[in-house]
Design a protein around this motif. Structure first.
Motif, PDB file in Angstrom:
ATOM      1  N   ALA A  27       0.831  -1.207   0.000  1.00 23.73           N
ATOM      2  CA  ALA A  27       0.000   0.000   0.000  1.00 23.73           C
ATOM      3  C   ALA A  27       0.864   1.254   0.000  1.00 23.73           C
ATOM      4  CB  ALA A  27      -0.937  -0.012   1.202  1.00 23.73           C
ATOM      5  N   GLU A  28       1.924   1.236   0.786  1.00 20.71           N
ATOM      6  CA  GLU A  28       2.832   2.391   0.839  1.00 20.71           C
ATOM      7  C   GLU A  28       3.501   2.637  -0.508  1.00 20.71           C
ATOM      8  OE1 GLU A  28       3.970   4.598   3.367  1.00 20.71           O
ATOM      9  OE2 GLU A  28       2.105   4.008   4.357  1.00 20.71           O
ATOM     10  N   LEU A  29       3.966   1.567  -1.126  1.00 25.08           N
ATOM     11  CA  LEU A  29       4.709   1.693  -2.377  1.00 25.08           C
ATOM     12  C   LEU A  29       3.826   2.114  -3.553  1.00 25.08           C
ATOM     13  CD1 LEU A  29       6.990  -1.463  -2.036  1.00 25.08           C
ATOM     14  CD2 LEU A  29       7.775   0.916  -2.097  1.00 25.08           C
ATOM     15  N   THR A  30       2.574   1.660  -3.557  1.00 24.66           N
ATOM     16  CA  THR A  30       1.684   1.949  -4.685  1.00 24.66           C
ATOM     17  C   THR A  30       0.820   3.189  -4.471  1.00 24.66           C
ATOM     18  OG1 THR A  30      -0.051   0.517  -3.766  1.00 24.66           O
ATOM     19  CG2 THR A  30       1.513  -0.476  -5.331  1.00 24.66           C
ATOM     20  N   THR A  49      -8.857  -0.313 -10.033  1.00 29.02           N
ATOM     21  CA  THR A  49      -8.963   0.534 -11.210  1.00 29.02           C
ATOM     22  C   THR A  49      -7.741   0.250 -12.074  1.00 29.02           C
ATOM     23  OG1 THR A  49      -7.715   2.373 -10.230  1.00 29.02           O
ATOM     24  CG2 THR A  49     -10.114   2.339  -9.864  1.00 29.02           C
ATOM     25  N   ILE A  50      -7.785   0.680 -13.325  1.00 26.03           N
ATOM     26  CA  ILE A  50      -6.660   0.408 -14.224  1.00 26.03           C
ATOM     27  C   ILE A  50      -5.410   1.158 -13.771  1.00 26.03           C
ATOM     28  CG2 ILE A  50      -7.107   2.234 -15.921  1.00 26.03           C
ATOM     29  CD1 ILE A  50      -6.087  -1.412 -16.697  1.00 26.03           C
ATOM     30  N   SER A  51      -5.582   2.343 -13.185  1.00 26.65           N
ATOM     31  CA  SER A  51      -4.421   3.100 -12.684  1.00 26.65           C
ATOM     32  C   SER A  51      -3.798   2.385 -11.494  1.00 26.65           C
ATOM     33  CB  SER A  51      -4.818   4.526 -12.308  1.00 26.65           C
ATOM     34  OG  SER A  51      -5.795   4.530 -11.290  1.00 26.65           O
ATOM     35  N   GLN A  52      -4.631   1.736 -10.643  1.00 29.31           N
ATOM     36  CA  GLN A  52      -4.091   0.968  -9.527  1.00 29.31           C
ATOM     37  C   GLN A  52      -3.344  -0.267 -10.023  1.00 29.31           C
ATOM     38  OE1 GLN A  52      -7.716   0.370  -7.318  1.00 29.31           O
ATOM     39  NE2 GLN A  52      -7.349   2.138  -5.971  1.00 29.31           N
ATOM     40  N   LEU A  53      -3.869  -0.911 -11.043  1.00 28.10           N
ATOM     41  CA  LEU A  53      -3.183  -2.062 -11.628  1.00 28.10           C
ATOM     42  C   LEU A  53      -1.838  -1.644 -12.208  1.00 28.10           C
ATOM     43  CD1 LEU A  53      -3.383  -5.080 -12.190  1.00 28.10           C
ATOM     44  CD2 LEU A  53      -4.534  -4.538 -14.352  1.00 28.10           C
ATOM     45  N   ASP A  54      -1.803  -0.461 -12.839  1.00 27.73           N
ATOM     46  CA  ASP A  54      -0.539   0.068 -13.362  1.00 27.73           C
ATOM     47  C   ASP A  54       0.451   0.319 -12.234  1.00 27.73           C
ATOM     48  OD1 ASP A  54      -1.290   0.026 -16.011  1.00 27.73           O
ATOM     49  OD2 ASP A  54      -1.938   2.112 -16.067  1.00 27.73           O
ATOM     50  N   ALA A  55      -0.051   0.876 -11.128  1.00 31.84           N
ATOM     51  CA  ALA A  55       0.816   1.157  -9.979  1.00 31.84           C
ATOM     52  C   ALA A  55       1.403  -0.133  -9.408  1.00 31.84           C
ATOM     53  CB  ALA A  55       0.030   1.910  -8.907  1.00 31.84           C
ATOM     54  N   LEU A  56       0.585  -1.164  -9.329  1.00 33.35           N
ATOM     55  CA  LEU A  56       1.073  -2.464  -8.862  1.00 33.35           C
ATOM     56  C   LEU A  56       2.132  -3.024  -9.809  1.00 33.35           C
ATOM     57  CD1 LEU A  56      -2.374  -3.959  -7.820  1.00 33.35           C
ATOM     58  CD2 LEU A  56      -0.434  -3.634  -6.269  1.00 33.35           C
ATOM     59  N   GLY A  57       1.845  -2.964 -11.105  1.00 33.90           N
ATOM     60  CA  GLY A  57       2.800  -3.461 -12.088  1.00 33.90           C
ATOM     61  C   GLY A  57       4.138  -2.744 -12.003  1.00 33.90           C
ATOM     62  N   PRO A  64       4.438  -1.853 -18.873  1.00 35.04           N
ATOM     63  CA  PRO A  64       3.081  -1.293 -18.948  1.00 35.04           C
ATOM     64  C   PRO A  64       2.143  -2.235 -19.703  1.00 35.04           C
ATOM     65  CG  PRO A  64       4.705   0.396 -19.449  1.00 35.04           C
ATOM     66  CD  PRO A  64       5.451  -0.909 -19.357  1.00 35.04           C
ATOM     67  N   GLY A  65       0.957  -2.433 -19.154  1.00 37.18           N
ATOM     68  CA  GLY A  65      -0.007  -3.349 -19.761  1.00 37.18           C
ATOM     69  C   GLY A  65      -0.068  -4.694 -19.062  1.00 37.18           C
ATOM     70  N   TRP A  66       0.671  -4.833 -17.981  1.00 36.23           N
ATOM     71  CA  TRP A  66       0.705  -6.091 -17.228  1.00 36.23           C
ATOM     72  C   TRP A  66      -0.684  -6.456 -16.710  1.00 36.23           C
ATOM     73  CZ3 TRP A  66       0.760  -6.713 -11.563  1.00 36.23           C
ATOM     74  CH2 TRP A  66       1.053  -8.032 -11.160  1.00 36.23           C
ATOM     75  N   LEU A  67      -1.097  -7.662 -16.955  1.00 32.96           N
ATOM     76  CA  LEU A  67      -2.376  -8.238 -16.532  1.00 32.96           C
ATOM     77  C   LEU A  67      -3.604  -7.601 -17.189  1.00 32.96           C
ATOM     78  CD1 LEU A  67      -1.989  -8.972 -12.699  1.00 32.96           C
ATOM     79  CD2 LEU A  67      -1.534 -10.464 -14.645  1.00 32.96           C
ATOM     80  N   TYR A  68      -3.404  -6.786 -18.235  1.00 32.18           N
ATOM     81  CA  TYR A  68      -4.561  -6.154 -18.887  1.00 32.18           C
ATOM     82  C   TYR A  68      -5.514  -7.198 -19.465  1.00 32.18           C
ATOM     83  CZ  TYR A  68      -2.850  -1.311 -18.705  1.00 32.18           C
ATOM     84  OH  TYR A  68      -2.462  -0.051 -18.290  1.00 32.18           O
ATOM     85  N   GLU A  69      -4.963  -8.322 -19.926  1.00 29.86           N
ATOM     86  CA  GLU A  69      -5.823  -9.346 -20.518  1.00 29.86           C
ATOM     87  C   GLU A  69      -6.759  -9.973 -19.481  1.00 29.86           C
ATOM     88  OE1 GLU A  69      -2.081 -11.353 -19.113  1.00 29.86           O
ATOM     89  OE2 GLU A  69      -2.604  -9.489 -20.159  1.00 29.86           O
ATOM     90  N   LEU A  70      -6.424  -9.824 -18.201  1.00 30.75           N
ATOM     91  CA  LEU A  70      -7.273 -10.353 -17.135  1.00 30.75           C
ATOM     92  C   LEU A  70      -8.228  -9.299 -16.563  1.00 30.75           C
ATOM     93  CD1 LEU A  70      -4.638 -12.449 -15.126  1.00 30.75           C
ATOM     94  CD2 LEU A  70      -6.178 -13.220 -16.940  1.00 30.75           C
ATOM     95  N   TYR A  71      -8.075  -8.068 -17.065  1.00 32.13           N
ATOM     96  CA  TYR A  71      -8.831  -6.972 -16.462  1.00 32.13           C
ATOM     97  C   TYR A  71     -10.224  -6.799 -17.065  1.00 32.13           C
ATOM     98  CZ  TYR A  71      -9.673  -2.398 -14.347  1.00 32.13           C
ATOM     99  OH  TYR A  71     -10.189  -1.367 -13.609  1.00 32.13           O
ATOM    100  N   THR A  72     -10.479  -7.416 -18.211  1.00 31.97           N
ATOM    101  CA  THR A  72     -11.740  -7.209 -18.923  1.00 31.97           C
ATOM    102  C   THR A  72     -12.953  -7.485 -18.053  1.00 31.97           C
ATOM    103  OG1 THR A  72     -10.664  -7.878 -20.966  1.00 31.97           O
ATOM    104  CG2 THR A  72     -13.061  -7.825 -20.970  1.00 31.97           C
ATOM    105  N   GLU A  73     -12.884  -8.558 -17.286  1.00 35.25           N
ATOM    106  CA  GLU A  73     -14.035  -8.930 -16.466  1.00 35.25           C
ATOM    107  C   GLU A  73     -14.259  -7.987 -15.292  1.00 35.25           C
ATOM    108  OE1 GLU A  73     -16.331 -11.110 -17.144  1.00 35.25           O
ATOM    109  OE2 GLU A  73     -15.311 -11.560 -19.010  1.00 35.25           O
ATOM    110  N   GLU A  74     -13.280  -7.126 -15.022  1.00 33.08           N
ATOM    111  CA  GLU A  74     -13.494  -6.077 -14.018  1.00 33.08           C
ATOM    112  C   GLU A  74     -14.362  -4.968 -14.584  1.00 33.08           C
ATOM    113  OE1 GLU A  74     -12.313  -6.636 -10.923  1.00 33.08           O
ATOM    114  OE2 GLU A  74     -11.742  -8.519 -11.882  1.00 33.08           O
ATOM    115  N   CYS A  75     -14.448  -4.911 -15.900  1.00 29.91           N
ATOM    116  CA  CYS A  75     -15.206  -3.858 -16.577  1.00 29.91           C
ATOM    117  C   CYS A  75     -16.586  -4.330 -17.028  1.00 29.91           C
ATOM    118  CB  CYS A  75     -14.438  -3.365 -17.805  1.00 29.91           C
ATOM    119  SG  CYS A  75     -12.756  -2.858 -17.486  1.00 29.91           S
TER     120      CYS A  75
END
Length: 444
Positions: A27-30, A49-57, A64-75
């Protein structure tokens, strides 16, 4: 819990173990709230959110784009489409080049045709961020999927695509004009003025004088009737578009050799009158038109054969010290020298440093056309003065530019002219000519 949530959670938790991060450290790092992070990982709430996923990546050292293929079902769930998640997701996919993810999600979005608005909103965000090329594909999807031909969203998408595709390829530019033209009057009023200006500008570079006249006339008429919120939304003050319309109308007359008629328009924009008090931006536009008006009066005087004004005109061009004004001025001076038999070697020598820099224009729509015109008139000038080698060099420059711009008709005329003097060409010139012609044949 949905499989995709477990997959995302598994991937993220795996990275946490690999990097030996606990929840607090992550949490501190992201910069993600620890409570929100915990609930997302435990499937208690909708995931990141996609920005949070980017921060984690980024923290995990992923591209950039890490795990985007798994993010569709979040939308998108079976129940509904999440507009607040899909728009930023599409924007980020386009920005980082994850077109595979866009391909996967688009059919799901378009299960409901009304959702094309989501694609349009993402395209607009990209365009307004300066990501014009990245927005192009999404606008094309809007064009393909909006069935109402009078839709402002459809017209705006065509407008954006027209702007994105404008370059130095004459053939492509003309196709873009033809494609966009039927939609120009269906745009929101705040876009129509700029659209007409861009159409006139493109057609001017293509020497489509009737079309320039049509668009410029509409530009003059429409610029005088916009008001209120429409003015606020414009890229420029309405007086700019009014002046540009007059300038193009005058320029068409100049190109047709109707110099005295052209002067009437030059007087109109050199001393612009506006029915309302002008703000600071409007006043600046008026001052700029005064400069252009003065330069174009000189141009018209030179073109009518007034040799006595050439040195004065040269002084004025030097005082402006702008390369685009210099190339425009030299076109008029050299063209008139060819028509009326002037010798302007002293002018060309004076601006030799600027002429050497004309190649920087070659990636700009209007300026590349000016460079082309200059080389055309300069070649004639050299031939007329018996400097055949110099004339052939200018013809080769012209032919290369015409090929790059796909102005094949101009290139063909150049070929005929070059071959007239071919027997006097050097070995270097013949080699360059043959090489250029091979490239031209391959492109055609």
């Amino acid at each position: 819990m949905r499989v995709v949530n477990r997959s995302l959670r598994w991937e993220i938790e795996d990275q946490m173990k690999l990097h030996r991060f606990n929840m607090h450290q992550l949490a501190e790092l992201t910069g993600i709230n620890q409570g929100n992070l915990s609930m997302a990982l435990n499937g208690i709430s909708r995931s990141f959110t996609i920005s949070q996923l980017d921060a984690l990546g980024k923290v995990f050292g992923k591209v950039p784009g890490w795990l985007y293929e798994l993010y569709t079902e979040e939308c998108i769930s079976e129940e509904k489409v999440s507009r607040p998640r899909l728009i930023p997701y599409l924007v980020r996919c386009a920005e980082v080049g994850r077109n595979d993810c866009i391909d996967a999600v688009i059919p799901k979005i378009l299960d409901n045709p009304k959702n094309v608005q989501i694609i349009f909103a993402a395209a607009e965000k990209l365009f307004n961020k300066g990501k014009e090329k990245e927005s192009e594909r999404l606008y094309e999807l809007v064009v393909e999927n909006v069935k109402d031909s009078f839709s402002e969203m459809l017209a705006t998408s065509h407008y954006r695509l027209f702007a994105v595709t404008q370059g130095t390829d004459a053939e492509k530019n003309w196709k873009a004009v033809i494609r966009f033209d039927p939609f120009r009057n269906r745009l929101p009023e705040s876009y129509r003025l700029d659209a007409l200006y861009q159409l006139a500008r493109a057609c001017y570079s293509l020497k489509k004088w009737s079309e320039v006249e049509e668009y410029a006339g509409e530009l003059v008429e429409l610029s005088t009737v916009v008001s209120g919120d429409e003015v606020v939304a414009l890229k420029k003050h309405p007086v700019y578009y009014y002046g540009k319309g007059l300038l193009y109308l005058g320029s068409v007359l100049e190109r047709r050799g109707l110099y005295e008629q052209s002067k009437k328009y030059v007087r109109s924009y050199a001393d612009l009158e506006w029915p309302e008090p002008l703000n600071e931006s409007g006043q600046k536009e008026v001052e700029q038109f005064k400069i252009w008006g003065k330069a174009n009066f000189y141009t018209l005087e030179v073109l009518t054969g007034n040799e006595g004004i050439i040195n004065e005109y040269s002084d004025y061009l030097a005082s402006l010290n702008k390369l685009n004004d210099i190339v425009a001025g030299l076109i008029a001076i050299v063209s008139s020298a060819n028509t009326h038999g002037f010798n302007v070697d002293h002018v060309l020598a004076r601006f030799s440093g600027s002429i050497e820099r004309f190649d920087i224009f070659n990636k700009h729509l209007i300026l590349s056309d000016r460079h082309l015109q200059y080389r055309y008139h300069k070649a004639i000038y050299e031939f007329r003065n018996g400097r055949i080698q110099e004339g052939l060099d200018e013809k080769l420059r012209f032919l290369t530019l015409a090929n790059d711009m796909k102005k094949y008709e101009d290139g063909f005329q150049c070929v005929l002219s070059f071959e007239t003097y071919q027997e006097r060409a050097s070995a270097r010139q013949l080699k360059t000519y043959r090489s250029t012609m091979r490239v031209k044949e391959e492109e055609i």
